[in-house]
Design a protein around this motif. Structure first.
Motif, PDB file in Angstrom:
ATOM      1  N   VAL A 398       1.092  -0.871  -0.459  1.00 35.86           N
ATOM      2  CA  VAL A 398       0.085   0.337  -0.074  1.00 35.86           C
ATOM      3  C   VAL A 398       0.556   1.222   0.157  1.00 35.86           C
ATOM      4  O   VAL A 398       1.720   1.359   0.742  1.00 35.86           O
ATOM      5  CB  VAL A 398      -1.141  -0.053   1.563  1.00 35.86           C
ATOM      6  N   ASN A 399       0.855   1.880  -1.343  1.00 39.83           N
ATOM      7  CA  ASN A 399       1.648   3.542  -0.983  1.00 39.83           C
ATOM      8  C   ASN A 399       2.985   3.278  -1.390  1.00 39.83           C
ATOM      9  O   ASN A 399       3.852   3.814  -0.416  1.00 39.83           O
ATOM     10  CB  ASN A 399       0.954   4.295  -0.684  1.00 39.83           C
ATOM     11  N   ASP A 448      -4.653   6.437 -18.436  1.00 38.51           N
ATOM     12  CA  ASP A 448      -3.329   5.767 -18.531  1.00 38.51           C
ATOM     13  C   ASP A 448      -2.520   5.011 -17.394  1.00 38.51           C
ATOM     14  O   ASP A 448      -1.989   5.500 -16.992  1.00 38.51           O
ATOM     15  CB  ASP A 448      -2.973   6.912 -19.439  1.00 38.51           C
ATOM     16  N   VAL A 449      -3.542   4.151 -17.439  1.00 35.42           N
ATOM     17  CA  VAL A 449      -2.900   3.982 -15.747  1.00 35.42           C
ATOM     18  C   VAL A 449      -1.147   3.020 -16.278  1.00 35.42           C
ATOM     19  O   VAL A 449      -0.256   3.227 -14.998  1.00 35.42           O
ATOM     20  CB  VAL A 449      -3.399   1.252 -15.843  1.00 35.42           C
ATOM     21  N   ASN A 450      -0.984   2.914 -17.165  1.00 40.87           N
ATOM     22  CA  ASN A 450       0.827   2.032 -17.155  1.00 40.87           C
ATOM     23  C   ASN A 450       1.650   3.978 -17.533  1.00 40.87           C
ATOM     24  O   ASN A 450       2.570   3.198 -16.225  1.00 40.87           O
ATOM     25  CB  ASN A 450       1.258   1.738 -18.782  1.00 40.87           C
ATOM     26  N   THR A 451       1.501   4.825 -17.118  1.00 45.18           N
ATOM     27  CA  THR A 451       1.716   5.342 -17.101  1.00 45.18           C
ATOM     28  C   THR A 451       2.323   5.845 -15.205  1.00 45.18           C
ATOM     29  O   THR A 451       2.481   6.619 -15.298  1.00 45.18           O
ATOM     30  CB  THR A 451       1.612   6.900 -17.738  1.00 45.18           C
ATOM     31  N   PHE A 452       1.093   6.807 -15.656  1.00 46.81           N
ATOM     32  CA  PHE A 452       0.542   6.571 -13.359  1.00 46.81           C
ATOM     33  C   PHE A 452       1.279   5.490 -12.928  1.00 46.81           C
ATOM     34  O   PHE A 452       1.996   5.978 -11.903  1.00 46.81           O
ATOM     35  CB  PHE A 452      -1.003   6.446 -13.315  1.00 46.81           C
ATOM     36  N   THR A 453       1.160   4.198 -12.828  1.00 46.33           N
ATOM     37  CA  THR A 453       2.084   3.260 -12.263  1.00 46.33           C
ATOM     38  C   THR A 453       3.121   3.112 -12.738  1.00 46.33           C
ATOM     39  O   THR A 453       4.122   3.366 -11.533  1.00 46.33           O
ATOM     40  CB  THR A 453       2.092   1.875 -12.775  1.00 46.33           C
ATOM     41  N   THR A 458       8.541   5.221  -8.931  1.00 51.27           N
ATOM     42  CA  THR A 458       9.209   6.356  -8.919  1.00 51.27           C
ATOM     43  C   THR A 458       9.133   7.807  -7.483  1.00 51.27           C
ATOM     44  O   THR A 458       9.587   7.410  -6.507  1.00 51.27           O
ATOM     45  CB  THR A 458       9.551   7.497 -10.378  1.00 51.27           C
ATOM     46  N   LEU A 459       7.535   8.428  -8.404  1.00 53.69           N
ATOM     47  CA  LEU A 459       7.513   8.860  -7.150  1.00 53.69           C
ATOM     48  C   LEU A 459       6.843   8.901  -5.922  1.00 53.69           C
ATOM     49  O   LEU A 459       7.068   9.430  -4.892  1.00 53.69           O
ATOM     50  CB  LEU A 459       6.519  10.733  -7.936  1.00 53.69           C
ATOM     51  N   ASN A 460       6.306   7.548  -5.649  1.00 52.52           N
ATOM     52  CA  ASN A 460       5.012   7.293  -5.339  1.00 52.52           C
ATOM     53  C   ASN A 460       4.463   8.453  -4.508  1.00 52.52           C
ATOM     54  O   ASN A 460       3.954   8.351  -3.088  1.00 52.52           O
ATOM     55  CB  ASN A 460       6.160   6.318  -3.497  1.00 52.52           C
ATOM     56  N   ALA A 464       1.368  14.409  -7.154  1.00 49.71           N
ATOM     57  CA  ALA A 464       2.306  14.362  -7.960  1.00 49.71           C
ATOM     58  C   ALA A 464       2.908  13.836  -9.283  1.00 49.71           C
ATOM     59  O   ALA A 464       3.022  14.569 -10.522  1.00 49.71           O
ATOM     60  CB  ALA A 464       3.523  14.440  -7.053  1.00 49.71           C
ATOM     61  N   CYS A 465       1.791  12.458  -9.322  1.00 50.42           N
ATOM     62  CA  CYS A 465       1.837  12.050 -11.213  1.00 50.42           C
ATOM     63  C   CYS A 465       0.297  12.313 -11.352  1.00 50.42           C
ATOM     64  O   CYS A 465      -0.310  11.221 -11.602  1.00 50.42           O
ATOM     65  CB  CYS A 465       1.671  10.432  -9.831  1.00 50.42           C
ATOM     66  N   ASN A 466      -0.138  13.476 -10.876  1.00 53.78           N
ATOM     67  CA  ASN A 466      -1.883  14.062 -11.541  1.00 53.78           C
ATOM     68  C   ASN A 466      -2.766  13.027 -11.371  1.00 53.78           C
ATOM     69  O   ASN A 466      -2.837  12.680 -12.615  1.00 53.78           O
ATOM     70  CB  ASN A 466      -0.942  14.562 -13.106  1.00 53.78           C
ATOM     71  N   ILE A 467      -3.114  12.507  -9.962  1.00 52.83           N
ATOM     72  CA  ILE A 467      -4.409  11.480 -10.240  1.00 52.83           C
ATOM     73  C   ILE A 467      -5.502  12.315 -10.786  1.00 52.83           C
ATOM     74  O   ILE A 467      -6.088  12.033 -11.366  1.00 52.83           O
ATOM     75  CB  ILE A 467      -4.784  11.205  -8.911  1.00 52.83           C
TER      76      ILE A 467
END
Ligand code: C2O
Length: 548
Positions: A398-399, A448-453, A458-460, A464-467
């Motif tokens: 988780v996270n 885009d699940v892959n980009t977000f994953t 990397t950033l967790n 910041a990953c633009n959810i």
């Protein structure tokens, strides 16, 4: 060989009262419930199976264990005793975080799923104990658990919760139902009642060897990483109340069924043949505002559906309870003619005698509304797997955090929060929180699940990953029969589920909430597919609050 279906009658599960009643007054009850190794007959043609079972004595231990009846606001004290032998009947995996008693024995600890109680009574995974409490885990503190039963009336269940052993202890038989009753509400409604017309259906899938023993794999898909661990356990035999594909002869009238999915990983999508439908009155520990009629119900592991089935609405003389949920859900193969069957109802022709006086009320219960207004804060909870180059799952955190990592969530008792749960895996996950009650208010998928994953790895950091920009895809409807305060919610793969989470008593005067002292183990939240449950428990801490 395969077993003939519908030859064993659905067992009536024994009941025990978690209260005492004298002069029409309810007082607290004290119970001692043991865990015993015993023999159990799962099917007429299957030799006896060695199981672990709960019971008030070795001779009365059953699969599932006795149904515990409690009364709202009347405490129940239970001493859970481990009478299990030195070695387990099933293989376990030492490559995961796991209870390790120095002198052997079977580590156990009981969690009352859906209960609201102090941490020392919550069955923390590290609060395990072996036979006669001869060895205990790091967070164990007492033999007798206090269940204040301050939760509103509803359906709960109890099951083993020991670190690393949960999966095999459940499979071995350590499960049971628990009901909190509100006598006032029982008197007000004329729902089907009494042991004949108000029944539990406790579902569990299992596989057996020909000699009757329970099958559990003892080799892993990736033995170099996990010698025994397989992603999910699916049994090819469906048991209800401890019998393989049982039958129940019913009267042509209404019945109430409290259906609990106690499987390790199997989802059920239940339906009835011959035109019968379900009228759902409750989900998990809560009632619905109004009954919901539906042809099918999807139950993830640990979910509970409280339903009415009216057998007078068909002219047929039998109806099958079937399952067509793919496994794993929702991307796996569909069930076959074995695991796609659950049980059979036999409905003799002719009028019901005595007549059915039960009714389904148009309105059941209204709790506090699920609004994100006034939420104290928003948390982002992301589920993603680490896999090998060949796609084998190594773990699900988780996270990005492991069970052993320090507490990350420390909500305040009495508060409401928004939890945005982002499921980046390919499977649905039954997201379960201890102590809190919550409900999904919106499910929207990522574009885009892959980009977000990749960004998360990397950033967790979901923000910041633009959810916000990501979760703008397809919106998935929340079924009407799940719109209430739950303790497990299914997380759609590739989507973000917005949960309103209450760390306060719902639908009930605030009788005081358990608070957590410094150094307490707190509570856990996790996926209820037990393969993952062993991995990504996180502690849920609470700050102390003054009463009132
Ligand atoms: Cu029903 Cu922590 O589990």
């Amino acid at each position: 060989g395969s077993l003939t279906m519908y030859v064993d009658v659905l067992p009536q599960i024994p009941k025990v009262n978690g209260y005492t009643l004298a002069n029409r007054t309810f007082s607290p009850g004290r119970l001692t419930i043991g865990m015993y190794q015993t023999k159990w007959k799962f099917h007429r043609d299957l030799p006896e199976t060695t199981v672990f079972a709960y019971g008030t004595s070795a001779a009365t231990a059953t699969i599932p264990g006795p149904t515990i009846e409690a009364i709202e606001d009347t405490p129940t004290y239970i001493t859970w005793e481990n009478h299990l032998p030195q070695s387990h009947i099933l293989p376990w995996d030492t490559s995961i975080p796991i209870a390790t008693p120095k002198n052997g024995g079977v580590p156990t600890v009981v969690h009352l799923h859906g209960g609201i109680h102090a941490p020392h009574s919550d069955g923390h995974p590290a609060a395990w104990f072996t036979a006669s409490f001869s060895e205990t885990g790091s967070t164990w503190s007492q033999q007798t658990y206090t269940y204040p039963n301050v939760h509103h009336a509803g359906n709960l269940w109890y099951h083993d919760h020991a670190l690393g052993y949960t999966r095999i202890n459940l499979l071995a038989g350590l499960t049971g139902a628990y009901v909190i009753r509100d006598p006032g509400m029982d008197g007000m409604f004329k729902l089907p009642s009494g042991p004949e017309f108000d029944r539990h259906l406790v579902l569990a899938d299992k596989s057996f060897y020909n000699d009757g023993s329970i099958y559990m794999n003892c080799t892993g898909n990736v033995p170099s990483i996990h010698p025994q661990w397989q992603p999910e356990y699916f049994g090819d035999v469906i048991t209800v109340n401890g019998k393989a594909w049982p039958y129940l002869q019913v009267l042509r009238r209404k019945y109430r069924f409290r259906i609990i999915n106690t499987s390790n990983a199997r989802y059920f999508r239940l339906s009835l043949t011959n035109g019968l439908s379900f009228t759902v009155i409750g989900a998990d520990t809560s009632y619905l505002t109004s009954p919901v009629s539906t042809q099918s119900i999807i139950l993830a592991p640990s979910e509970i559906a409280d339903v009415i089935v009216d057998f007078s609405t068909t002219t047929a003389t039998e109806s099958l309870l079937n399952n067509d949920a793919p496994y794993p859900y929702p991307t796996g193969p569909s069930p076959d003619q074995f695991n796609g069957r659950v049980m059979k109802f036999i409905i003799p022709a002719g009028p019901t005698n005595p007549p059915d006086n039960s009714t389904i009320p148009p309105k059941i219960k209204t709790y506090s509304p699920s609004t994100i207004k006034n939420a104290r804060q928003t948390r982002y909870i992301t589920l993603y797997e680490n896999t090998t180059a060949t796609g084998e799952s190594i773990n699900l955190y988780v996270n990005g955090k492991r069970f052993e990592d320090p507490v990350t969530e420390t909500p305040k008792s009495g508060s409401t929060e928004v939890w945005e749960v982002i499921n980046l895996t390919g499977d649905n996950h039954p997201f379960h929180m201890h102590l809190a009650t919550f409900q999904a208010v919106k499910v929207q998928c990522l574009v885009d699940v892959n980009t977000f994953t990749n960004c998360m790895k990397t950033l967790n950091d979901a923000v910041a990953c633009n959810i916000t920009g990501q979760a703008t895809g397809k919106i998935i409807d929340i079924p009407a029969y799940e719109k209430t305060w739950k303790n497990t919610v299914k997380m759609e793969p590739g989507c973000k589920t917005t949960l309103v989470v209450k760390f306060t008593l719902v639908g009930h005067a605030d009788a005081g909430y358990p608070f957590v002292a410094t150094g307490s183990p707190g509570y856990v939240y996790h996926c209820h597919v037990s393969y993952f449950a062993r991995i990504h428990f996180l502690l849920l801490g609470y700050s102390e609050r003054s009463r009132g």
